[in-house]
Design an enzyme around this catalytic site. Structure first.
Site, PDB file in Angstrom:
ATOM      1  CG  ASP A  93      -1.100  13.077  69.936  1.00 48.66           C
ATOM      2  OD1 ASP A  93      -1.165  13.594  71.060  1.00 48.66           O
ATOM      3  OD2 ASP A  93      -1.463  11.911  69.681  1.00 48.66           O
TER       4      ASP A  93
ATOM      5  CD  GLU B 245      -4.038  10.814  77.138  1.00 43.64           C
ATOM      6  OE1 GLU B 245      -3.950   9.581  77.152  1.00 43.64           O
ATOM      7  OE2 GLU B 245      -3.033  11.536  77.238  1.00 43.64           O
TER       8      GLU B 245
ATOM      9  CG  HIS C  33      -1.946   5.454  71.058  1.00 46.04           C
ATOM     10  ND1 HIS C  33      -2.927   6.420  71.216  1.00 46.04           N
ATOM     11  CD2 HIS C  33      -0.896   5.884  71.797  1.00 46.04           C
ATOM     12  CE1 HIS C  33      -2.483   7.380  71.994  1.00 46.04           C
ATOM     13  NE2 HIS C  33      -1.244   7.082  72.364  1.00 46.04           N
ATOM     14  CG  ASP C  34      -2.098   5.131  75.298  1.00 46.27           C
ATOM     15  OD1 ASP C  34      -1.021   4.811  74.755  1.00 46.27           O
ATOM     16  OD2 ASP C  34      -2.404   6.309  75.569  1.00 46.27           O
TER      17      ASP C  34
ATOM     18  CG  ASP D  82       0.271  12.916  75.463  1.00 44.98           C
ATOM     19  OD1 ASP D  82      -0.257  11.855  75.103  1.00 44.98           O
ATOM     20  OD2 ASP D  82       1.233  12.960  76.253  1.00 44.98           O
TER      21      ASP D  82
END
Ligand code: NOJ
Length: 562
Positions: free
Chosen positions: A101, A259, A332-333, A202
């Site tokens: 990440d 992302e 995870h969101d 991210d």
């Protein structure tokens, strides 16, 4: 080799690990890298090609690792750099790649760059961040933060504000500054030279801000202005990513996924362009947006299947041949997909399988979020104290204290959409703490771990786990899944989601019921029905003439090889 030739990631399936919640090897209640190593055989058995590791760097812990204070060090709770090196080595020896990440829209306020930029106005690091004078006794502009409240924090020491689109412990990095960009590229090369296989980037669509940082639009009644039009897909974003690609990415045989919150089809064609001048692929967010009502995801809105189909088809057809897509229901969101799109009660198993089939037969690189492969569901929250996520807690206070929503309604909405749903520990077996830890878990387990767990499903050919194995295998075997065209069937049918994939040699018909009731589906002429590759009921669907009868949440994949 020309790095652009390989494109191995087009046939790959990615598995996302949220390390804190995956497997704890030392009983401190927090998942860690040795825990991941101990489960590599499990991932090999599932069949995935790549692990996306959510952040394992040293962090200030305000946003579970997405506030990085040292980009080149492993947080002690996750292990050591030696553990990381061993993970990379062992994963590679099993043929599994690892992507990291990359969190560089912001750092932590505890990162040395920020500490020095705060301490000394004349330091070279001052301009690594957005420091500005206030306006009219308040912040420099009206932007609100994603995690509630204003996007600016005042620093009494220097008498200026700094920008943070997320928490105040996540100050935004200033990509206008070439020294900052060089530091980031250097750090990326450092990881790539170690052997990692790429990055998930991210909120990379946020890194270019409109100069001058003007106010954002604020509809009547809004507490803050929207930074979106001024900071998402901003003016220099493609210039920055092309530079990063030239200086770093193009030198390695890796995959990258952006992302890209707020991405449109046209923007995606630039980010993930087939000429590979920026990233390999993007995550778009349009289907997650189906729960948004009055500008917020904290809603009771149910997802409309026809809308979902329209969005997925739009991205399938819109990017075909021009850019590469990612396929995901969960991360995870997001809440658990079987709870959001499926039926996590009576049709838990059937609907979890159908969600797998529906997504994995599309074009793009699929992502499985830990636990999705066993149908993990949203959890139970008994009150605000059960929430640990900064986003949920801040939203609760912002909405209730401003009398926007009553407390009980807000709690219900947080339970439905909150990110903690995805962060409960991985359910390995039915022993204490689901085999996740021998200690006190950092977050409560989902109480259903006794019935939903890996031990129960691995090896059972009728399990959700086996369906995921089958989907991965099919992707590896059939070229039509990677390369075929996509045609949505019956767009206005609100009970099932069906489509055709086709190359000049192969054809697939994918039929998925998204309904708790029996339904029928009109088969188009000339559909491939010769061979059934997968069906989630014991007996295949009944076909009479051109009518196919589907049982609740039934899914079937038909195949014709020409
Ligand atoms: C997106 C990440 O996925 C999320 O978990 C995080 O809170 C924000 N970016 C800020 O880094």
């Amino acid at each position: 080799m020309n790095m652009k030739d390989s494109q191995w990631w087009k046939k790959a399936v990615v598995y996302q690990i949220y390390p804190r919640s995956f497997c704890d090897s030392n009983n401190d209640g927090i998942g860690d890298i040795p825990g991941i190593i101990s489960k590599l055989d499990y991932l090999k058995d599932l069949g995935v090609d790549v692990i996306w590791l959510s952040p394992v760097y040293v962090s200030s812990g305000d946003d579970n690792g997405y506030d990085v204070s040292d980009y080149r060090a492993i947080a002690p709770e996750f292990g050591t750099m030696n553990d990381f090196d061993e993970l990379l080595l062992e994963a590679h020896s099993l043929g599994i790649r690892i992507i990291m990440d990359l969190v560089v829209n912001h750092s932590s306020d505890e990162h040395e760059w920020f500490v020095r930029s705060k301490m000394d106005k004349s330091s070279r690091y001052r301009d690594f961040y957005f420091w500005r004078d206030g306006k009219n006794n308040g912040p420099p502009n009206n932007w609100g933060s994603v995690f509630s409240g204003p996007a600016w924090e005042y620093d009494t020491g220097s008498g200026q504000y700094y920008l943070h689109l997320f928490s105040k412990k996540q100050p935004d990095l200033n990509w206008e500054n070439k020294d900052l960009r060089d530091e980031v590229y250097d750090m990326m090369r450092w990881w790539l030279d170690k052997g990692v296989d790429g990055f998930r980037m991210d909120v990379i669509s946020f890194i270019s801000k409109v100069p001058g940082l003007p106010d954002g639009p604020a509809p009547q009644g809004a507490l803050y202005g929207d930074f979106g039009p001024l900071s998402v897909n901003g003016p220099r974003i493609h210039e920055f990513l092309k530079e990063m690609n030239r200086e770093v990415l193009s030198k390695y045989d890796i995959m990258t996924v952006g992302e890209t919150a707020g991405v449109t089809l046209d923007e995606a064609k630039a980010y993930a362009c087939a000429d590979l001048s920026e990233l390999s692929m993007v995550f778009h967010f349009e289907h997650n947006g189906l729960v948004v009502e009055n500008g917020t995801k904290w809603s009771d809105k149910r997802i409309d299947l026809c809308e979902l189909k329209r969005i997925m088809a739009k991205w399938q057809n819109g990017l075909a041949g021009k850019a590469w897509n990612s396929l995901y229901w969960e991360n995870h969101d997001q809440p658990r997909s079987v709870s959001r799109y499926g039926n996590d009660g009576e049709y838990w198993e059937k609907s979890a399988k159908t969600l797998a089939v529906c997504l994995h037969m599309m074009q793009g690189t699929p992502y499985i979020y830990q636990g999705q492969e066993i149908g993990m569901t949203n959890t139970v929250f008994n009150g605000l104290d059960d929430f640990l996520d900064i986003e949920s807690i801040n939203a609760y206070y912002e909405f209730t204290e401003n009398n926007l929503v009553p407390e009980d309604v807000m709690l219900r909405r947080l339970s439905k959409e909150g990110r903690d749903n995805a962060r409960t520990p991985m359910q390995w077996d039915d022993s204490g703490n689901a085999g996740f830890t021998g200690g006190e878990p950092w977050i409560k387990l989902n109480p259903n771990y006794k019935s939903i767990n890996v031990r129960k499903q691995r090896g059972d050919i009728n399990s959700i786990f086996s369906t995921y194995q089958a989907m991965i295998r099919l992707r590896h075997e059939l070229d039509v899944i990677t390369n075929g065209s996509f045609t949505l069937l019956d767009p206005d049918n609100n009970k099932n989601f069906s489509y055709i994939r086709e190359t000049d040699r192969e054809k697939l018909l994918v039929v998925c019921s998204f309904s708790d009731e029996n339904s029928t589906f009109d088969l188009p002429d000339d559909v491939p029905k010769d061979r059934i590759l997968y069906c989630n009921y014991e007996s295949e669907p009944f076909i009479s003439g051109s009518e196919l009868s589907l049982k609740p949440w039934e899914s079937v994949v038909y195949y014709t090889g020409l």
